[in-house]
Motif scaffolding. Structure first.
Motif, PDB file in Angstrom:
ATOM      1  N   UNK A  16      -5.014  12.266   1.198  1.00  7.51           N
ATOM      2  CA  UNK A  16      -5.869  12.073   2.377  1.00  7.51           C
ATOM      3  C   UNK A  16      -6.321  10.621   2.506  1.00  7.51           C
ATOM      4  N   UNK A  17      -6.800  10.061   1.416  1.00  2.12           N
ATOM      5  CA  UNK A  17      -7.313   8.698   1.476  1.00  2.12           C
ATOM      6  C   UNK A  17      -6.214   7.697   1.804  1.00  2.12           C
ATOM      7  N   UNK A  43     -11.455   4.280   8.113  1.00  2.00           N
ATOM      8  CA  UNK A  43     -12.231   3.913   6.922  1.00  2.00           C
ATOM      9  C   UNK A  43     -12.303   5.028   5.887  1.00  2.00           C
ATOM     10  N   UNK A  44     -12.450   4.621   4.638  1.00  2.00           N
ATOM     11  CA  UNK A  44     -12.586   5.551   3.523  1.00  2.00           C
ATOM     12  C   UNK A  44     -13.845   5.199   2.745  1.00  2.00           C
ATOM     13  N   UNK A 104     -15.094   8.216   9.168  1.00  2.00           N
ATOM     14  CA  UNK A 104     -14.517   7.936   7.854  1.00  2.00           C
ATOM     15  C   UNK A 104     -14.083   9.192   7.109  1.00  2.00           C
ATOM     16  N   UNK A 105     -13.184   8.963   6.163  1.00  2.00           N
ATOM     17  CA  UNK A 105     -12.851   9.974   5.167  1.00  2.00           C
ATOM     18  C   UNK A 105     -13.711   9.715   3.942  1.00  2.00           C
ATOM     19  N   UNK A 106     -14.261  10.773   3.373  1.00  2.00           N
ATOM     20  CA  UNK A 106     -15.048  10.671   2.144  1.00  2.00           C
ATOM     21  C   UNK A 106     -14.289  11.346   1.013  1.00  2.00           C
ATOM     22  N   UNK A 107     -14.139  10.665  -0.114  1.00  2.00           N
ATOM     23  CA  UNK A 107     -13.451  11.239  -1.266  1.00  2.00           C
ATOM     24  C   UNK A 107     -13.968  10.639  -2.552  1.00  2.00           C
ATOM     25  N   UNK A 123       0.819  -1.201   0.000  1.00  2.00           N
ATOM     26  CA  UNK A 123       0.000   0.000   0.000  1.00  2.00           C
ATOM     27  C   UNK A 123       0.850   1.246   0.000  1.00  2.00           C
ATOM     28  N   UNK A 124       0.542   2.162  -0.891  1.00  2.00           N
ATOM     29  CA  UNK A 124       1.188   3.472  -0.889  1.00  2.00           C
ATOM     30  C   UNK A 124       0.102   4.519  -1.006  1.00  2.00           C
ATOM     31  N   UNK A 125       0.496   5.783  -0.822  1.00  2.00           N
ATOM     32  CA  UNK A 125      -0.499   6.842  -0.943  1.00  2.00           C
ATOM     33  C   UNK A 125      -0.927   7.044  -2.384  1.00  2.00           C
ATOM     34  N   UNK A 126      -0.164   6.521  -3.330  1.00  2.00           N
ATOM     35  CA  UNK A 126      -0.505   6.675  -4.733  1.00  2.00           C
ATOM     36  C   UNK A 126      -1.587   5.692  -5.183  1.00  2.00           C
ATOM     37  N   UNK A 127      -1.566   4.502  -4.625  1.00  2.00           N
ATOM     38  CA  UNK A 127      -2.533   3.502  -5.060  1.00  2.00           C
ATOM     39  C   UNK A 127      -2.998   2.682  -3.885  1.00  2.00           C
ATOM     40  N   UNK A 128      -4.292   2.469  -3.822  1.00  2.00           N
ATOM     41  CA  UNK A 128      -4.825   1.556  -2.828  1.00  2.00           C
ATOM     42  C   UNK A 128      -6.240   1.187  -3.213  1.00  2.00           C
TER      43      UNK A 128
END
Length: 389
Positions: free
Chosen positions: A133-134, A143-144, A122-125, A2-7
């Motif tokens: 952020x996510x 949670x996202x 949760x975060x909403x995006x 997992x990275x901030x670029x892809x998940x």
């Protein structure tokens, strides 16, 4: 990994979603030869939404001065963020207490994610949007909730408002990255009010990173709302139109209580934690004549229109860009297109699931660069000529 670029984030319904120039060359600068090239000479970089002209002479002169008379000043910790905060406050018509600095807007986004999300908040995006952020929420085990875009690749405000109920933070990137689409100021104000009314404990982070590039007539900042409403925060950056991506300076504007909470979390965001050269650069950038941003917007608009027309004329539909980049349906996987373009000296952006099989994000360089780039695109895509009418 997992990275901030892809998940990948599983949404409640069980659907897998992805949030997914030169300076003055005098005695000091000559030692550095500041060409502002972040990649190898001769390579056209259209991958990171940067201002290809850099920050300009006024800012470069301020950086030079920040070294001090003998070049030793950066060897000291510097906590003098006050003048930059004052300059930002004046520019935005707010008080200094309404402003907090960050190492680029990245620090602002991370701070908000830390402060306003939790294991039960949760975060909403949208899907896709800028991943900071996510990805950070996911890393912390928060949670996202991913919300799909509408048919025009714009943020679907109704769906986001529904997802925001009971959430900790809504990340509202406008214009959105990577799609470059924009939601007008009136619709955004109505959305902020709706979320605040239906989920009063939810904070909305309005990311205005590309604010200075918007040409839509229904355009306005949401700073005025943020300073009155503790549940709205506006993030800005010097990395885009101001041409300071490599200097890393951003800021947030918001309600006194919210900004204090963010400042306390980061230990003051400026008391020795920020780059002294970037602090001086930021002051010069925000206080310089408005003609710099006006000219940069006009340059970008001309390049944007040229590039989007090139693709549209060849039957490849771009989204309605209001930024310094575009998102275009090239009809094939972005990875193969990216590799082929790189082999010919042009860098384009990473994958943005779930559209990585059809779409590519392209930043806008100079007009000279884009004319060379579209020639490469034509060769790679087999689309040298415009489609027949």
């Amino acid at each position: 990994m997992l990275t901030r670029r892809t998940f990948v984030q599983t949404v409640g319904t069980g659907v897998a979603a992805y949030i997914g120039a030169r300076g003055r060359e005098n005695s000091l600068w000559a030692a550095f030869e500041p060409t502002l090239e972040a990649v190898d000479p001769g390579v056209i970089c259209l991958s990171s939404n940067e201002n290809p002209g850099g920050p300009g002479k006024v800012v470069l002169d301020a950086i030079q001065a920040a070294f001090g008379p003998n070049g030793a000043r950066p060897g000291r910790y510097d906590g003098t963020s006050g003048p930059l905060i004052d300059a930002i406050a004046k520019k935005n018509g707010v008080k200094p207490e309404n402003v907090v600095l960050g190492c680029g807007s990245t620090q602002i986004l991370r701070s908000c994610t830390h402060l306003f999300t939790a294991k039960d908040k949760a975060l909403v995006g949208t899907i896709p949007t800028y991943e900071e952020c996510a990805g950070y929420a996911e890393m912390m085990g928060h949670p996202v909730r991913a919300v799909s875009l509408d048919a025009d690749f714009k943020m679907d405000l109704g769906k986001i408002a529904d997802a925001a109920k009971g959430a900790g933070l809504v990340f509202y990137c406008n214009p959105n990255n990577p799609t470059a689409t924009y939601v007008g100021a009136k619709a955004t104000r109505d959305f902020l009010a709706k979320v605040n009314r239906e989920s009063p404990e939810t904070t909305i982070l309005v990311d205005e990173a590309y604010f200075d590039y918007v040409t839509d007539p229904d355009h306005d900042t949401h700073v005025a709302i943020a300073i009155e409403n503790p549940r709205v925060v506006v993030a800005r950056t010097f990395s885009k139109a101001y041409g300071m991506a490599g200097l890393r300076m951003g800021y947030a504007v918001g309600h006194l209580d919210t900004i204090k909470k963010m400042r306390d979390w980061d230990g003051g965001s400026g008391a020795g934690s920020l780059n002294v050269l970037a602090l001086h650069a930021g002051i010069a950038a925000i206080e310089q004549d408005p003609s710099f941003i006006i000219a940069e917007r006009a340059r970008n608009t001309a390049v944007r229109d040229f590039t989007m027309k090139w693709f549209a004329d060849r039957g490849m539909k771009p989204t309605g860009s209001q930024a310094n980049f575009m998102f275009v349906n090239i009809g094939r996987p972005a990875a193969a297109f990216r590799d082929a373009c790189r082999a010919k000296g042009v860098l384009v952006a990473r994958d943005f699931p779930p559209f990585e099989k059809t779409h590519c994000r392209l930043s806008f360089g100079t007009m000279e660069e884009m004319k060379k780039a579209v020639a490469v695109f034509g060769e790679v895509l087999g689309k040298k000529d415009a489609a027949a009418a």
